[in-house]
Design an enzyme around this catalytic site. Sequence first.
Site, PDB file in Angstrom:
ATOM      1  N   ARG A 118       2.366   1.493   2.153  1.00 60.38           N
ATOM      2  CA  ARG A 118       1.549   2.447   1.403  1.00 60.38           C
ATOM      3  C   ARG A 118       0.514   1.749   0.545  1.00 60.38           C
ATOM      4  O   ARG A 118      -0.537   2.300   0.250  1.00 60.38           O
ATOM      5  CB  ARG A 118       2.439   3.313   0.491  1.00 60.38           C
ATOM      6  N   SER A 124      10.299   8.263  -1.213  1.00 59.63           N
ATOM      7  CA  SER A 124      11.622   8.881  -1.317  1.00 59.63           C
ATOM      8  C   SER A 124      12.049   9.013  -2.772  1.00 59.63           C
ATOM      9  O   SER A 124      12.648  10.014  -3.161  1.00 59.63           O
ATOM     10  CB  SER A 124      12.654   8.058  -0.546  1.00 59.63           C
TER      11      SER A 124
END
Length: 160
Positions: free
Chosen positions: A91, A129
């Site tokens: 990311r 998450s």
Amino acid sequence: MNRVALFPGSFDPFTRGHEDIVLRGLRLFDQVVIGIGNNATKKRYFPLDVMKEMIEKTFVDYPNVKVITYDDLTAHTARELDARFLLRGLRNTTDFEYENGISQVNRYLYEEIETVFLITSPSLAPISSSIIRDLHRYGQAVDNFLPYSLSELKKAEQDI
């Protein structure tokens, strides 16, 4: 020779970002094995068996996606699966620094393994998450970040 990639992680929970990496990985590999690892340093938020079931449902129409759980070093699991590739999503640069070190150790343990990094799709980059767990913990809706519904997940938890 089949090009098998292991996509390892704790997947607690498995997100749309993870799903995107698997689907894009299928363009590169004959098979992607999603390996839910048992990380001794992390206490799971969602039960492992439930997450495995949710991921299997997500890819029910993809016979070249397999979901496993494992309790070993990732390199050892990859060797057992005859997977020559590890698939990882990045990311940001922080992810790269972390993943780079892990990839070097995996290569030391299993010389034939190559780690393939895919840059997360821009629209999914903010999703992690841990953020989803925090949102859920405080009663916020998270279904937009998951490839399955939270009600399905809760039902599967009750069935265990």
